[in-house]
Scaffold this motif. Structure first.
Motif, PDB file in Angstrom:
ATOM      1  N   ALA A  52       1.148  -1.302  -0.030  1.00 18.94           N
ATOM      2  CA  ALA A  52       0.057  -0.006  -0.138  1.00 18.94           C
ATOM      3  C   ALA A  52       0.912   1.357   0.085  1.00 18.94           C
ATOM      4  CB  ALA A  52      -1.071  -0.081   1.020  1.00 18.94           C
ATOM      5  N   PRO A  53       1.947   1.475   0.995  1.00 15.14           N
ATOM      6  CA  PRO A  53       2.671   2.691   0.785  1.00 15.14           C
ATOM      7  C   PRO A  53       3.104   2.827  -0.541  1.00 15.14           C
ATOM      8  CG  PRO A  53       3.054   1.580   2.764  1.00 15.14           C
ATOM      9  CD  PRO A  53       2.471   0.536   1.704  1.00 15.14           C
TER      10      PRO A  53
ATOM     11  N   ALA B 229       0.637   3.801  -2.945  1.00 15.18           N
ATOM     12  CA  ALA B 229       0.186   5.324  -2.686  1.00 15.18           C
ATOM     13  C   ALA B 229       1.316   6.525  -3.206  1.00 15.18           C
ATOM     14  CB  ALA B 229       0.250   5.823  -1.083  1.00 15.18           C
TER      15      ALA B 229
ATOM     16  N   ASP C 235      -8.030   3.983  -0.510  1.00 12.75           N
ATOM     17  CA  ASP C 235      -7.283   2.934  -0.597  1.00 12.75           C
ATOM     18  C   ASP C 235      -6.361   3.106  -1.668  1.00 12.75           C
ATOM     19  OD1 ASP C 235      -6.099   0.331  -1.219  1.00 12.75           O
ATOM     20  OD2 ASP C 235      -8.075  -0.549  -0.138  1.00 12.75           O
ATOM     21  N   PRO C 236      -4.839   3.271  -1.543  1.00 14.04           N
ATOM     22  CA  PRO C 236      -4.143   3.436  -2.698  1.00 14.04           C
ATOM     23  C   PRO C 236      -4.152   2.337  -3.866  1.00 14.04           C
ATOM     24  CG  PRO C 236      -2.924   2.890  -0.750  1.00 14.04           C
ATOM     25  CD  PRO C 236      -4.325   2.997  -0.290  1.00 14.04           C
TER      26      PRO C 236
ATOM     27  N   GLU D   4      -7.189   3.118  -5.516  1.00 16.54           N
ATOM     28  CA  GLU D   4      -6.708   4.320  -6.367  1.00 16.54           C
ATOM     29  C   GLU D   4      -5.962   4.056  -7.788  1.00 16.54           C
ATOM     30  OE1 GLU D   4      -6.105   8.633  -6.762  1.00 16.54           O
ATOM     31  OE2 GLU D   4      -7.846   7.519  -5.949  1.00 16.54           O
TER      32      GLU D   4
ATOM     33  N   CYS E 205       0.835   6.419  -7.027  1.00 18.62           N
ATOM     34  CA  CYS E 205      -0.302   7.349  -7.578  1.00 18.62           C
ATOM     35  C   CYS E 205       0.001   8.738  -7.304  1.00 18.62           C
ATOM     36  CB  CYS E 205      -1.435   6.995  -6.581  1.00 18.62           C
ATOM     37  SG  CYS E 205      -2.129   5.368  -6.889  1.00 18.62           S
ATOM     38  N   ALA E 206       0.577   9.107  -6.410  1.00 20.44           N
ATOM     39  CA  ALA E 206       1.043  10.498  -6.266  1.00 20.44           C
ATOM     40  C   ALA E 206       2.008  11.028  -7.264  1.00 20.44           C
ATOM     41  CB  ALA E 206       1.625  10.653  -4.870  1.00 20.44           C
TER      42      ALA E 206
ATOM     43  N   HIS F 266     -11.361   8.796  -7.252  1.00 17.60           N
ATOM     44  CA  HIS F 266     -10.476   8.839  -6.295  1.00 17.60           C
ATOM     45  C   HIS F 266     -10.926   8.021  -5.201  1.00 17.60           C
ATOM     46  CE1 HIS F 266      -8.087  12.052  -8.069  1.00 17.60           C
ATOM     47  NE2 HIS F 266      -9.164  12.690  -8.471  1.00 17.60           N
TER      48      HIS F 266
END
Length: 346
Positions: A10-11, A14, A50-51, A54, A17-18, A47
């Motif tokens: 997940a990190p 995220a 949850d990454p 996403e 995605c960023a 959006h």
């Protein structure tokens, strides 16, 4: 609770995605003309906190943008491929029907629409013409290409029906032209009732010229391979002359990753344009065709054509030209079924 592997990922997801969202902003900053893509993307993305969801949304939005902009990306409507170094491979299409449309008195119309209706010509065509014309083209799986103000260049290929039955592109284009004529006649009559006619009192009808043959589709602005034969001779001689003729001009050596546009070219396109001009002198007929190509149609469609006369086509010489009657009622849907049945019986 998410599985352990998903929680561990997940990190990273995220952060990815960023970075992607930041890259979209940077892309538009570098290429402002791509703000349309960014707008389409933002409209498509959903959006999510949850990454991983996403990321799935981002991939789905990319798909939606490709589908939504497919006509801008490839207006030809055929599966063109790219070369290994990122150029469009030229594709030759045989037995393609081509027709050209044109609004009569369009120059005069552009001058009059402002004071008669209080709108500009873009809005006139956008609201009161092209949406209905394009609906007809989509109905017959035709691709509209080059656009010149009021006119369209349209390609029609064969359609496959149930049981492998083939409706030739030429027949398909005539069926499309029959329905389009009814629609554009209705548009012209609506305009007339609202005071939009030529100064002569004649309405703004749409002319059509139709032919068939071979076209090349691809990117005419970027060569898709190294030149050979006379093309190579031209390249060598041109590059030797260019420094004297245009000292500041530097001919490009590498065309990798260059895509400038997708278009169709071929003699049949010019012939369709010349045929389209001929119904200016025969206002009761349209969908002008040469006798040779008219006789390639199934008998059901041939019956709808009348000889207009021997007409000089600029740059091509004299031709026996045929067209169908502009105002003759026709049930196109029933006629199309009969054409499918004719080819199914052969």
């Amino acid at each position: 609770m998410l599985p352990t592997r998903d929680r561990d990922d997940a990190p990273d997801a995220a952060a990815l995605c960023a970075r992607f969202r930041d890259s979209m902003t940077d892309l538009v900053r570098q290429y402002p003309e791509l703000v349309l893509v960014e707008d389409e993307f933002e409209a498509a993305i959903r959006h999510d906190a949850d990454p991983l969801k996403e990321m799935a949304s981002i991939l789905g939005a990319c798909r939606d943008v490709f589908v939504g902009l497919r006509h801008l990306l490839n207006p030809i409507g055929v599966p063109l491929r790219a070369t290994g170094d990122g150029r469009i491979q030229t594709l030759t299409l045989n037995n393609v029907a081509t027709f050209v449309t044109d609004i009569r008195g369009f120059t005069e119309l552009t001058e009059n629409i402002g004071h008669r209706w209080g709108v500009n010509v873009f809005d006139l065509l956008s609201f009161c013409y092209f949406p209905h014309v394009v609906e007809v083209l989509n109905r017959y799986a035709c691709s509209y290409l080059n656009y010149t103000g009021d006119g369209l260049l349209v390609l029609s290929r064969e359609r496959q029906g149930t049981g492998g039955v083939i409706l030739p592109g030429l027949d398909n284009s005539v069926l499309c032209a029959l329905e389009m004529t009814g629609v554009t006649n209705c548009i012209a009559e609506t305009w007339r009732r609202l005071g939009l006619v030529q100064s002569s009192g004649v309405w703004h009808e749409t002319g059509i010229g139709l032919t068939s043959g071979t076209v090349q589709v691809g990117d005419p602005f970027v060569p898709d391979r190294n030149p050979t034969g006379k093309l190579a001779e031209f390249d060598t001689l041109f590059r030797s002359l260019a420094p004297q003729a245009a000292p500041s001009f530097q001919p490009r050596m590498n065309y990798a990753k260059q895509i400038m546009g997708i278009h169709a070219l071929g003699p049949v396109i010019n012939r369709a344009s010349r045929l389209q001009d001929t119904d200016k002198t025969a206002p009761d007929h349209t969908c002008m065709m040469t006798e040779t190509e008219m006789k390639m149609l199934c008998p059901l469609l041939q019956e709808r054509f009348e000889r207009v006369g021997t007409i000089y086509l600029k740059g091509l010489g004299n031709a026996d030209v045929f067209g169908f009657l502009r105002f003759e009622p026709v049930d196109v849907a029933s006629l199309e079924k009969e054409c499918w049945a004719y080819y199914a019986s052969r």
